[in-house]
Design an enzyme around this catalytic site. Structure first.
Site, PDB file in Angstrom:
ATOM      1  N   ASP A  84      -6.725  42.041  79.021  1.00 56.50           N
ATOM      2  CA  ASP A  84      -6.032  41.812  77.756  1.00 56.50           C
ATOM      3  C   ASP A  84      -5.184  40.537  77.850  1.00 56.50           C
ATOM      4  OD1 ASP A  84      -4.183  42.072  75.564  1.00 56.50           O
ATOM      5  OD2 ASP A  84      -4.545  44.230  75.567  1.00 56.50           O
ATOM      6  N   ALA A 124      -8.865  37.463  69.658  1.00 56.70           N
ATOM      7  CA  ALA A 124      -8.131  37.852  68.448  1.00 56.70           C
ATOM      8  C   ALA A 124      -8.817  39.044  67.813  1.00 56.70           C
ATOM      9  CB  ALA A 124      -8.108  36.699  67.444  1.00 56.70           C
ATOM     10  N   THR A 143      -7.822  29.447  62.276  1.00 51.64           N
ATOM     11  CA  THR A 143      -8.644  29.580  61.069  1.00 51.64           C
ATOM     12  C   THR A 143      -8.056  28.815  59.882  1.00 51.64           C
ATOM     13  OG1 THR A 143      -9.260  31.217  59.392  1.00 51.64           O
ATOM     14  CG2 THR A 143      -7.380  31.777  60.737  1.00 51.64           C
ATOM     15  N   ASP A 144      -8.913  28.472  58.932  1.00 50.52           N
ATOM     16  CA  ASP A 144      -8.429  27.843  57.689  1.00 50.52           C
ATOM     17  C   ASP A 144      -7.666  28.841  56.823  1.00 50.52           C
ATOM     18  OD1 ASP A 144     -10.592  29.417  56.862  1.00 50.52           O
ATOM     19  OD2 ASP A 144     -11.627  27.818  55.780  1.00 50.52           O
ATOM     20  N   GLU A 145      -7.795  30.151  57.127  1.00 50.67           N
ATOM     21  CA  GLU A 145      -7.188  31.160  56.251  1.00 50.67           C
ATOM     22  C   GLU A 145      -5.661  31.109  56.285  1.00 50.67           C
ATOM     23  OE1 GLU A 145      -9.188  34.951  56.213  1.00 50.67           O
ATOM     24  OE2 GLU A 145     -11.043  34.042  56.937  1.00 50.67           O
ATOM     25  N   TYR A 149      -4.449  39.606  58.575  1.00 58.45           N
ATOM     26  CA  TYR A 149      -5.160  38.782  59.560  1.00 58.45           C
ATOM     27  C   TYR A 149      -4.622  37.350  59.542  1.00 58.45           C
ATOM     28  CZ  TYR A 149      -8.767  35.556  61.248  1.00 58.45           C
ATOM     29  OH  TYR A 149      -9.420  34.527  61.885  1.00 58.45           O
ATOM     30  N   ALA A 186      -1.939  36.137  58.286  1.00 60.53           N
ATOM     31  CA  ALA A 186      -0.510  36.051  58.633  1.00 60.53           C
ATOM     32  C   ALA A 186      -0.333  36.110  60.150  1.00 60.53           C
ATOM     33  CB  ALA A 186       0.258  37.182  57.964  1.00 60.53           C
ATOM     34  N   LYS A 236      -2.557  35.165  62.406  1.00 60.74           N
ATOM     35  CA  LYS A 236      -3.041  33.902  62.981  1.00 60.74           C
ATOM     36  C   LYS A 236      -2.011  32.786  62.710  1.00 60.74           C
ATOM     37  CE  LYS A 236      -6.436  33.044  64.749  1.00 60.74           C
ATOM     38  NZ  LYS A 236      -6.880  33.119  66.183  1.00 60.74           N
ATOM     39  N   LEU A 253     -19.836  38.901  56.442  1.00 59.21           N
ATOM     40  CA  LEU A 253     -20.779  38.812  55.321  1.00 59.21           C
ATOM     41  C   LEU A 253     -22.223  38.482  55.729  1.00 59.21           C
ATOM     42  CD1 LEU A 253     -21.171  38.925  52.218  1.00 59.21           C
ATOM     43  CD2 LEU A 253     -20.888  36.452  52.238  1.00 59.21           C
ATOM     44  N   ARG A 292     -16.327  30.105  50.109  1.00 61.40           N
ATOM     45  CA  ARG A 292     -15.996  29.851  51.517  1.00 61.40           C
ATOM     46  C   ARG A 292     -16.715  28.578  51.943  1.00 61.40           C
ATOM     47  NH1 ARG A 292     -12.883  32.985  50.170  1.00 61.40           N
ATOM     48  NH2 ARG A 292     -12.294  35.013  51.021  1.00 61.40           N
ATOM     49  N   ARG A 301     -12.026  43.246  47.434  1.00 68.79           N
ATOM     50  CA  ARG A 301     -11.055  43.303  48.540  1.00 68.79           C
ATOM     51  C   ARG A 301      -9.653  43.106  47.959  1.00 68.79           C
ATOM     52  NH1 ARG A 301     -12.016  38.679  52.956  1.00 68.79           N
ATOM     53  NH2 ARG A 301     -13.363  40.207  53.946  1.00 68.79           N
TER      54      ARG A 301
HETATM   55  P1  NAD Z   1     -14.690  38.252  67.307  1.00 75.18           P
HETATM   56  O1  NAD Z   1     -13.936  39.352  66.646  1.00 75.18           O
HETATM   57  O2  NAD Z   1     -16.172  38.221  67.201  1.00 75.18           O
HETATM   58  O3  NAD Z   1     -14.336  38.209  68.868  1.00 75.18           O
HETATM   59  C1  NAD Z   1     -13.029  38.378  69.350  1.00 75.18           C
HETATM   60  C2  NAD Z   1     -13.149  38.611  70.859  1.00 75.18           C
HETATM   61  O4  NAD Z   1     -11.796  38.747  71.362  1.00 75.18           O
HETATM   62  C3  NAD Z   1     -13.881  39.902  71.231  1.00 75.18           C
HETATM   63  O5  NAD Z   1     -14.751  39.661  72.304  1.00 75.18           O
HETATM   64  C4  NAD Z   1     -12.760  40.863  71.645  1.00 75.18           C
HETATM   65  O6  NAD Z   1     -13.174  41.814  72.610  1.00 75.18           O
HETATM   66  C5  NAD Z   1     -11.746  39.881  72.222  1.00 75.18           C
HETATM   67  N1  NAD Z   1     -10.376  40.410  72.188  1.00 75.18           N
HETATM   68  C6  NAD Z   1      -9.748  41.035  71.149  1.00 75.18           C
HETATM   69  N2  NAD Z   1      -8.497  41.373  71.500  1.00 75.18           N
HETATM   70  C7  NAD Z   1      -8.319  40.936  72.782  1.00 75.18           C
HETATM   71  C8  NAD Z   1      -7.236  40.970  73.703  1.00 75.18           C
HETATM   72  N3  NAD Z   1      -6.068  41.536  73.354  1.00 75.18           N
HETATM   73  N4  NAD Z   1      -7.390  40.424  74.915  1.00 75.18           N
HETATM   74  C9  NAD Z   1      -8.571  39.856  75.274  1.00 75.18           C
HETATM   75  N5  NAD Z   1      -9.643  39.814  74.458  1.00 75.18           N
HETATM   76  C10 NAD Z   1      -9.511  40.337  73.225  1.00 75.18           C
HETATM   77  O7  NAD Z   1     -14.042  36.912  66.726  1.00 75.18           O
HETATM   78  P2  NAD Z   1     -14.712  35.499  66.455  1.00 75.18           P
HETATM   79  O8  NAD Z   1     -15.308  35.488  65.102  1.00 75.18           O
HETATM   80  O9  NAD Z   1     -15.536  35.117  67.624  1.00 75.18           O
HETATM   81  O10 NAD Z   1     -13.408  34.581  66.402  1.00 75.18           O
HETATM   82  C11 NAD Z   1     -12.888  33.977  67.590  1.00 75.18           C
HETATM   83  C12 NAD Z   1     -11.632  33.206  67.220  1.00 75.18           C
HETATM   84  O11 NAD Z   1     -11.947  32.221  66.246  1.00 75.18           O
HETATM   85  C13 NAD Z   1     -10.531  34.073  66.616  1.00 75.18           C
HETATM   86  O12 NAD Z   1      -9.299  33.626  67.121  1.00 75.18           O
HETATM   87  C14 NAD Z   1     -10.635  33.814  65.125  1.00 75.18           C
HETATM   88  O13 NAD Z   1      -9.384  33.961  64.500  1.00 75.18           O
HETATM   89  C15 NAD Z   1     -11.096  32.373  65.114  1.00 75.18           C
HETATM   90  N6  NAD Z   1     -11.901  31.957  63.956  1.00 75.18           N
HETATM   91  C16 NAD Z   1     -12.981  32.693  63.561  1.00 75.18           C
HETATM   92  C17 NAD Z   1     -13.745  32.260  62.490  1.00 75.18           C
HETATM   93  C18 NAD Z   1     -14.984  33.013  62.037  1.00 75.18           C
HETATM   94  O14 NAD Z   1     -15.587  32.643  61.023  1.00 75.18           O
HETATM   95  N7  NAD Z   1     -15.447  34.026  62.754  1.00 75.18           N
HETATM   96  C19 NAD Z   1     -13.409  31.074  61.816  1.00 75.18           C
HETATM   97  C20 NAD Z   1     -12.289  30.348  62.265  1.00 75.18           C
HETATM   98  C21 NAD Z   1     -11.552  30.797  63.334  1.00 75.18           C
HETATM   99  P1  TYD Z   2     -16.065  37.727  55.765  1.00 79.40           P
HETATM  100  O1  TYD Z   2     -17.378  37.453  56.418  1.00 79.40           O
HETATM  101  O2  TYD Z   2     -15.393  39.033  56.006  1.00 79.40           O
HETATM  102  O3  TYD Z   2     -15.095  36.508  56.134  1.00 79.40           O
HETATM  103  P2  TYD Z   2     -13.631  36.108  55.520  1.00 79.40           P
HETATM  104  O4  TYD Z   2     -13.078  37.229  54.749  1.00 79.40           O
HETATM  105  O5  TYD Z   2     -12.867  35.841  56.778  1.00 79.40           O
HETATM  106  O6  TYD Z   2     -13.874  34.879  54.699  1.00 79.40           O
HETATM  107  O7  TYD Z   2     -16.255  37.573  54.202  1.00 79.40           O
HETATM  108  C1  TYD Z   2     -16.752  36.366  53.634  1.00 79.40           C
HETATM  109  C2  TYD Z   2     -16.698  36.510  52.123  1.00 79.40           C
HETATM  110  O8  TYD Z   2     -17.643  37.515  51.735  1.00 79.40           O
HETATM  111  C3  TYD Z   2     -15.339  36.982  51.627  1.00 79.40           C
HETATM  112  O9  TYD Z   2     -15.056  36.338  50.382  1.00 79.40           O
HETATM  113  C4  TYD Z   2     -15.533  38.471  51.402  1.00 79.40           C
HETATM  114  C5  TYD Z   2     -17.012  38.587  51.019  1.00 79.40           C
HETATM  115  N1  TYD Z   2     -17.687  39.859  51.417  1.00 79.40           N
HETATM  116  C6  TYD Z   2     -18.420  40.573  50.468  1.00 79.40           C
HETATM  117  O10 TYD Z   2     -18.523  40.170  49.288  1.00 79.40           O
HETATM  118  N2  TYD Z   2     -19.034  41.710  50.868  1.00 79.40           N
HETATM  119  C7  TYD Z   2     -18.941  42.198  52.146  1.00 79.40           C
HETATM  120  O11 TYD Z   2     -19.505  43.295  52.438  1.00 79.40           O
HETATM  121  C8  TYD Z   2     -18.203  41.449  53.099  1.00 79.40           C
HETATM  122  C9  TYD Z   2     -18.066  41.933  54.522  1.00 79.40           C
HETATM  123  C10 TYD Z   2     -17.593  40.268  52.699  1.00 79.40           C
END
Ligand code: NAD
Ligand code: TYD
Length: 361
Positions: free
Chosen positions: A60, A84, A135-137, A161, A163, A165, A201, A225, A293
């Site tokens: 962790d 995360a 993230t951009d969020e 989420y 907040a 980040k 999604l 997005r 949502r």
């Molecule tokens: P993910 O949820 O697929 O993977 C997160 C990983 O972190 C998992 O392997 C989980 O086991 C590990 N993890 C969770 N809590 C932990 C802890 N306390 N200690 C150690 N490991 C832990 O996420 P992702 O989509 O690969 O995102 C990775 C990073 O990129 C995140 O920080 C996320 O905020 C950021 N990010 C994601 C996106 C996206 O579109 N997915 C976009 C921009 C930024």
């Molecule tokens: P998601 O992949 O959860 O990413 P984020 O919320 O971080 O952008 O969702 C992408 C977009 O798709 C978001 O506007 C929410 C929408 N969405 C749906 O319309 N249906 C779904 O079942 C899911 C998971 C997301």
């Protein structure tokens, strides 16, 4: 200085893609620290499971004792923090894990890294980097006509989420400003590609379409997005790590804004060609509009000019090429999908979508 890096969260979607590329390109040794939550999956790393450049550690980021041991043992030149809780919908159902990992966990990681960094020689202190993947969020939501987020856009996170980040980004900033820790932060838009857990999604739609289930669109499907192929995000992180200016923030994006409904229809049409339904109908017929949502952000858009101009990064994939690679990967890796959609996943979809009037389990 040693070329070893520590990556956190490297068994998740983006982290695994990053680690796989790093090891395959022989860029050095990677110590991969991951808690293996529901989102972490060692199956993502099978290609490098016997590679001596990859050392997996189950743990962790909140465990400062473990972190101190790993830092002393491996003497990394960088730590890249992907770990995360990452799913907005889960943060609405249960925000606590998000505060624990994203805020408290990042704090503990920063503390351990600060102690290690403080003990390095001056030369190695200058070479060391802590790269925080965000993230951009954190910038909140844009209306249709507002300019895309730049690095100076005010933070206005709207979900638990984002907040959490945002809080972690602020801690990273403060550790640079106060202690001089050589940090870098990247804020990226929505990623897609191989190994993406099918609660988000794009992989959810591919999985549900092939399983003959409904394709749930929140609200009217007009939320926008910016989508970036995951390998392009990984390349951006490598570039920032290599040449980014210490203490700076870099926005990463695909210049590719799309309403959700368009993304879903594109996936349906691609699947119609590659894996037609047995009844000859389009997967588009499986689309269902479900309850929105809460607090759903209307639009995210990234201005990645700084990264392009200062570091020369631009995405390799267009949405069309990236989405085709993604669909091909899912079609070729149905066993992976089967394994990750058993167990806990079923509980999640059951609870979450039943609330929206859909039975998906
Ligand atoms: P993910 O949820 O697929 O993977 C997160 C990983 O972190 C998992 O392997 C989980 O086991 C590990 N993890 C969770 N809590 C932990 C802890 N306390 N200690 C150690 N490991 C832990 O996420 P992702 O989509 O690969 O995102 C990775 C990073 O990129 C995140 O920080 C996320 O905020 C950021 N990010 C994601 C996106 C996206 O579109 N997915 C976009 C921009 C930024
Ligand atoms: P998601 O992949 O959860 O990413 P984020 O919320 O971080 O952008 O969702 C992408 C977009 O798709 C978001 O506007 C929410 C929408 N969405 C749906 O319309 N249906 C779904 O079942 C899911 C998971 C997301």
């Amino acid at each position: 200085m040693n070329k070893t890096i520590i990556v956190t969260g490297g068994a998740g979607f983006i982290g695994a893609n990053f680690v796989l590329a790093w090891v395959k390109q022989s860029l050095g040794k990677v110590v991969n620290l991951d808690k293996l939550t529901y989102a972490g999956n060692l199956e993502n790393l099978v290609d490098i499971q016997h590679n001596p450049d990859h050392i997996f550690v189950h743990g962790d980021i909140g465990d400062q004792t473990l972190l101190a041991e790993l830092l002393i043992e491996h003497q990394p030149c960088a730590v890249v923090n992907f770990a995360a809780e990452s799913h907005v919908d889960r943060s609405i159902h249960g925000p606590e894990d998000f505060i624990q990992t994203n805020v408290v966990g990042t704090f503990n990681l920063l503390e351990a890294v600060r102690a290690y960094w403080g003990g390095l020689t001056l030369e190695n202190r200058q070479k060391f980097r802590f790269l925080h993947v965000s993230t951009d969020e954190v910038y909140g939501s844009l209306s249709k006509d507002e300019a895309a987020f730049t690095e100076t856009h005010a933070y206005a996170p709207n979900s638990p989420y984002s907040a959490s980040k945002a809080a972690s980004d602020h801690l990273v900033r403060a550790y640079h400003h106060t202690y001089g820790l050589p940090t870098l932060t990247t804020n990226c838009s929505n990623n897609y590609g191989p190994h993406h857990f099918p609660e988000k999604l794009i992989p959810l739609i591919i999985h549900n379409a092939l399983a003959g289930k409904s394709l749930p669109i929140y609200g009217n499907g007009q939320q926008i997005r910016d989508w970036l192929y995951v390998e392009d995000h990984c390349a951006a992180i490598r570039r920032v790590l290599e040449a980014g200016k210490v203490g700076e923030v870099y926005n990463v994006g695909g210049w590719n804004e799309k309403p959700n409904i368009d993304v879903v229809k594109t996936l349906c049409r691609m699947l119609d060609l590659k894996k037609p339904r047995s009844d000859g109908q389009s997967y588009i017929n499986q689309i269902t509009y479900v309850e929105d949502r809460p607090g759903h952000d209307q639009r995210y858009a990234i201005d990645a000019t700084k990264l392009a101009n200062e570091l020369g990064w631009k995405p390799e994939e267009t949405f069309e090429t990236g989405i085709e690679k993604t669909v091909n990967w899912y079609l070729a890796n149905q066993e992976w999908v089967k394994n990750v959609t058993s167990g806990e996943y079923r509980n999640w979809v059951q609870t979450h979508y039943i609330e929206r009037g859909e039975e998906l389990a």
